[in-house]
Write a protein that holds these residues in place. Sequence first.
Motif, mmCIF file in Angstrom:
data_model
loop_
_atom_site.group_PDB
_atom_site.id
_atom_site.type_symbol
_atom_site.label_atom_id
_atom_site.label_comp_id
_atom_site.label_asym_id
_atom_site.label_seq_id
_atom_site.Cartn_x
_atom_site.Cartn_y
_atom_site.Cartn_z
ATOM 1 N N TRP A 191 -4.998 7.615 -11.822
ATOM 2 C CA TRP A 191 -3.576 7.910 -11.758
ATOM 3 C C TRP A 191 -3.148 8.978 -12.760
ATOM 4 O O TRP A 191 -2.446 9.939 -12.412
ATOM 5 C CB TRP A 191 -2.767 6.624 -11.979
ATOM 6 N N ARG A 192 -3.571 8.842 -13.995
ATOM 7 C CA ARG A 192 -3.121 9.772 -15.040
ATOM 8 C C ARG A 192 -3.732 11.161 -14.906
ATOM 9 O O ARG A 192 -3.333 12.086 -15.613
ATOM 10 C CB ARG A 192 -3.418 9.191 -16.419
ATOM 11 N N ALA A 209 -5.202 5.432 -0.693
ATOM 12 C CA ALA A 209 -4.764 5.961 -1.981
ATOM 13 C C ALA A 209 -5.496 7.249 -2.343
ATOM 14 O O ALA A 209 -4.927 8.144 -2.984
ATOM 15 C CB ALA A 209 -4.969 4.910 -3.068
ATOM 16 N N GLU A 210 -6.746 7.372 -1.916
ATOM 17 C CA GLU A 210 -7.543 8.552 -2.253
ATOM 18 C C GLU A 210 -6.934 9.832 -1.688
ATOM 19 O O GLU A 210 -7.144 10.915 -2.244
ATOM 20 C CB GLU A 210 -8.973 8.389 -1.748
ATOM 21 N N ARG A 211 -6.193 9.711 -0.600
ATOM 22 C CA ARG A 211 -5.581 10.919 -0.026
ATOM 23 C C ARG A 211 -4.518 11.500 -0.949
ATOM 24 O O ARG A 211 -4.331 12.719 -0.998
ATOM 25 C CB ARG A 211 -4.975 10.608 1.347
ATOM 26 N N PRO A 260 0.823 -1.213 0.000
ATOM 27 C CA PRO A 260 0.000 0.000 0.000
ATOM 28 C C PRO A 260 0.862 1.270 0.000
ATOM 29 O O PRO A 260 2.074 1.209 0.167
ATOM 30 C CB PRO A 260 -0.762 -0.122 1.324
ATOM 31 N N PHE A 261 0.191 2.413 -0.174
ATOM 32 C CA PHE A 261 0.888 3.690 -0.125
ATOM 33 C C PHE A 261 1.399 3.962 1.289
ATOM 34 O O PHE A 261 0.659 3.855 2.259
ATOM 35 C CB PHE A 261 -0.038 4.843 -0.529
ATOM 36 N N PHE A 262 2.675 4.302 1.373
ATOM 37 C CA PHE A 262 3.262 4.834 2.602
ATOM 38 C C PHE A 262 3.848 6.195 2.268
ATOM 39 O O PHE A 262 4.634 6.320 1.317
ATOM 40 C CB PHE A 262 4.384 3.932 3.127
ATOM 41 N N VAL A 263 3.501 7.211 3.036
ATOM 42 C CA VAL A 263 4.118 8.517 2.851
ATOM 43 C C VAL A 263 5.368 8.571 3.712
ATOM 44 O O VAL A 263 5.406 8.039 4.824
ATOM 45 C CB VAL A 263 3.150 9.664 3.216
#
Length: 310
Positions: free
Chosen positions: A244-245, A208-210, A175-178
């Motif tokens: 994404w794009r 991911a929406e963030r 997953p996304f990690f900042v």
Amino acid sequence: MRVVSLLAGATEMVCALSAGETLVGRSHECDNPSWVRSLPSCSQPAFDISVSSAEIDAEVRRRLHAGEPLYHLDMELIRSLQPDLVLTQSHCDVCAVTPADLERGGCALAARQLSLSAATIEEIFRGIAQVAEALGVPERAPAVIDRERQRLESVRQRTARLRRPTAVLLEWTDPFFVMGNWGPELVEIANGEPLLGHPGEFSTAFPAERLREADPEYLIVAPCGLNLERAVREQSVLERHPWWRDLRAVRRGNLVFADGNLYFNRSGMTIAQSAEILAEILHPENRENRDAASFRGRAWSASAEKPLPK
């Protein structure tokens, strides 16, 4: 003095303190300066890390929950090296060998153990002083630290009058990690506005929406533990998101992949270089950045580019 360093950043510190000759063993991740690769490697990942980022994340979580190791230590080798000092880290249970890994391996050593922990640039500098003290050369630390401070200040001054773009640093993609810890500090030094991540706080997973809502001008993908070539392969993972794009950074060609292993995620002597890399990425219009030796192709590349061969 005989030193086994099980932390890549600590290995860099030992060498920066002109004490590289004390090193007798290293971790599998220690690769800077390049000559340390000739030292015996005392650790290895406990599972296959060539799989996808999602599979790596799932296996790490499973092992942490089950109390299983993330790294295997060659205890016989470590004992045979007869170290006086063993260097580890206690900041993150995932990123590198910890004192708990040594204890789990039944490492009954007479050697002193020094475990470093850093969430900020200042704490990295404190680590340099701690390593110098443990090596018996505390007088060498101030000059090393001052040199890095001056290099960071040079980046700050060079970019201070430029426009301040927004940026997100991703430490993992699935997953996304900042990126937290010192990552946002580096963005600020390079006169960028870090979004989502906070200085001195752990890197965290987020929906991911963030990222879609933040819509940064620059998106820098520097996965923890992955080199540039491996980081570039994450583009296909990111492109699975239907929106994404539509991201501003993607539309404008400001999606960048970077060597997180050697630079952004390492609490060692590449911190100032990481700030210089960010200045080059965030301010391509700045002549001073263009005139400096470029990191492009070596430490970072735009989404459509391939890393330069080593």
